[in-house]
Scaffold this motif. Structure first.
Motif, short mmCIF file in Angstrom:
data_model
loop_
_atom_site.label_atom_id
_atom_site.label_comp_id
_atom_site.label_asym_id
_atom_site.label_seq_id
_atom_site.Cartn_x
_atom_site.Cartn_y
_atom_site.Cartn_z
N PRO A 104 42.89 16.63 38.78
CA PRO A 104 43.97 17.25 38.00
C PRO A 104 45.07 16.29 37.56
O PRO A 104 45.82 16.58 36.64
CB PRO A 104 44.53 18.32 38.97
N ASN A 105 45.18 15.13 38.22
CA ASN A 105 46.23 14.18 37.84
C ASN A 105 45.73 13.09 36.91
O ASN A 105 46.41 12.11 36.66
CB ASN A 105 46.86 13.55 39.09
N LEU A 106 44.52 13.25 36.37
CA LEU A 106 43.94 12.26 35.47
C LEU A 106 43.89 12.80 34.04
O LEU A 106 43.27 13.83 33.78
CB LEU A 106 42.53 11.88 35.93
N ILE A 107 44.56 12.10 33.14
CA ILE A 107 44.44 12.39 31.71
C ILE A 107 43.56 11.29 31.11
O ILE A 107 43.91 10.10 31.18
CB ILE A 107 45.81 12.43 31.01
N ILE A 108 42.44 11.67 30.54
CA ILE A 108 41.50 10.71 29.97
C ILE A 108 42.05 10.21 28.64
O ILE A 108 42.23 11.00 27.71
CB ILE A 108 40.13 11.37 29.75
N PRO A 109 42.33 8.92 28.51
CA PRO A 109 42.91 8.40 27.26
C PRO A 109 41.85 8.23 26.16
O PRO A 109 41.50 7.12 25.76
CB PRO A 109 43.50 7.05 27.70
N GLY A 110 41.34 9.35 25.70
CA GLY A 110 40.28 9.34 24.68
C GLY A 110 38.93 9.23 25.33
O GLY A 110 38.07 10.10 25.19
N GLY A 146 50.40 9.72 30.33
CA GLY A 146 49.93 10.29 29.07
C GLY A 146 50.29 11.75 28.91
O GLY A 146 50.78 12.42 29.83
N VAL A 147 50.03 12.27 27.73
CA VAL A 147 50.30 13.66 27.39
C VAL A 147 49.00 14.34 27.02
O VAL A 147 48.21 13.81 26.23
CB VAL A 147 51.30 13.75 26.21
N ARG A 148 48.77 15.48 27.60
CA ARG A 148 47.56 16.24 27.32
C ARG A 148 47.57 16.75 25.89
O ARG A 148 48.55 17.33 25.42
CB ARG A 148 47.46 17.41 28.29
N ASN A 207 41.22 16.88 31.25
CA ASN A 207 42.43 16.66 30.48
C ASN A 207 42.23 15.47 29.55
O ASN A 207 41.93 14.37 30.02
CB ASN A 207 43.62 16.37 31.41
N ILE A 208 42.40 15.68 28.25
CA ILE A 208 42.23 14.62 27.27
C ILE A 208 43.59 14.24 26.69
O ILE A 208 44.35 15.11 26.26
CB ILE A 208 41.29 15.04 26.12
N GLY A 209 43.87 12.95 26.68
CA GLY A 209 45.11 12.45 26.11
C GLY A 209 44.85 11.59 24.88
O GLY A 209 43.71 11.48 24.42
N LYS A 210 45.89 11.01 24.37
CA LYS A 210 45.79 10.16 23.18
C LYS A 210 44.91 8.95 23.47
O LYS A 210 45.01 8.33 24.53
CB LYS A 210 47.18 9.70 22.76
N ALA A 211 44.04 8.63 22.51
CA ALA A 211 43.13 7.51 22.69
C ALA A 211 43.90 6.19 22.80
O ALA A 211 44.86 5.96 22.06
CB ALA A 211 42.15 7.44 21.52
#
Length: 353
Positions: free
Chosen positions: A321-327, A256-258, A182-186
């Motif tokens: 699954p609960n981790l959104i990578i911030p960029g 964060g948001v995916r 999951n990728i989110g906003k940097a």
């Protein structure tokens, strides 16, 4: 009188024929005079260019000169429009001049100049080549053709770089989709710049990783952390509060948001020659999320600090699954020996922004 004749009527008498010849001669004389007047205005400088164009237009509207002479006037007006930066009009006038006289080399030259200014490189090259067919020794056309060829070469190189950057970005997104990440906003780009993951020849991801020391909000940056490596921080502090046996590593979950697939590609194109692209040549990109189920965010309510099992690979951690990578991956380092540790573990601490 010839002037009173109905439009389309044929002259009936010698008088009418003579009158028509006289009118034609007057119009021809007026057209030539207007052409010469226009030429004078051009020589007088930029302040008089509009007057020159007016004279050339009136000369053309006389419809009294031969195709060759009218071609010259169109070409002259094209020249003035070039000087004024009216490149579209200059091109139109040049094309009219070429239609009337296919041997008007100046018209080819001005058409090429206008096309070049409009970034119509292929058309500009064609006009130059056609002009050189008429006059192979024309130095102005040769020089202009060389300039155009150089710009075409630069354009092709640029397009190749854009294509390479886009292909690389799409390859990264495909690898991320395959891994269900999951990728989110940097975030934290003031610390990391526009760093992004790299996919090597073995299809392994190498991530830039940011380590934040939550207690003092200092940081370390690892530029190449292979996804198959064990996720263990390397740096430690001068006072030995962050020795290897004392530290723990956390990520922020439910934050964060995916991003959509299109948004991720745009993110990976930042800082490249393809950063200006708005279309990626694939209709299927629109509306497709970077991971399944179409969920736009993860977690409810307050975010949580999740301890990283440092025996796991970076890949295994990032696919939680609960981790959104911030960029890029961001991990928080805390010391069990610090008084801050209790506050952090209680969930009372949060990022100061």
């Amino acid at each position: 009188m010839a002037l009173l004749m109905e439009k389309g009527a044929e002259p009936q008498t010698e008088k009418e024929l003579a009158d028509l010849d006289a009118i034609a001669a007057l119009k021809e004389s007026a057209a030539i005079e207007l052409k010469e007047e226009g030429n004078k205005y051009v020589k007088m400088g930029k302040k008089h260019y509009s007057e020159a164009i007016n004279c050339y237009t009136r000369a053309i509207n006389q419809n009294a000169l031969s195709d060759t002479e009218t071609s010259i006037i169109f070409s002259n007006r094209a020249h003035v429009n070039l000087l004024l930066g009216n490149y579209g009009r200059a091109l139109s006038d040049s094309e009219e001049a070429m239609k009337l006289s296919p041997t008007n080399v100046k018209a080819f030259y001005r058409a090429a100049k206008a096309s070049l200014s409009l970034n119509k490189l292929v058309e500009a090259k064609t006009f130059c080549e056609n002009g050189l067919d008429q006059n192979p020794d024309n130095e102005e056309l040769k020089k202009l053709l060389k300039q155009i060829d150089s710009q075409i070469s630069e354009h092709q190189q640029h397009e190749a770089q854009v294509s390479k950057a886009l292909t690389s970005a799409k390859g990264l997104v495909s690898a991320i989709e395959d891994r269900a990440l999951n990728i989110g906003k940097a975030m934290f780009q003031e610390l990391t710049g526009l760093k992004k993951p790299i996919l090597d020849k073995d299809h392994i991801l190498h991530w830039p990783v940011l380590l934040l020391y939550a207690e003092v909000m200092s940081s370390d940056f690892i530029e190449d952390f292979c996804e198959t490596d064990i996720s263990a921080p390397l740096p430690w502090d001068k006072e030995n509060a962050y020795t290897r046996d004392a530290i723990e590593l956390y990520y922020e979950a439910g934050s964060g948001v995916r991003l959509s697939k299109r948004e991720i590609i745009s993110t990976f194109l930042q800082g490249t020659v393809a950063s200006h692209l708005e279309s990626f040549g694939d209709d299927e990109i629109d509306g497709v999320k970077s991971s399944p189920k179409g969920i736009s965010s993860i977690g409810e309510g307050r975010s949580k600090w999740v301890k990283v099992n440092e025996r796991r690979t970076l890949h295994a951690v990032l696919k939680e699954p609960n981790l959104i990578i911030p960029g890029i991956p961001v991990f928080f380092v805390v010391s069990k020996r610090s008084s801050f540790y209790k506050e952090f573990k209680s969930g009372n601490w949060s990022l100061p922004f």
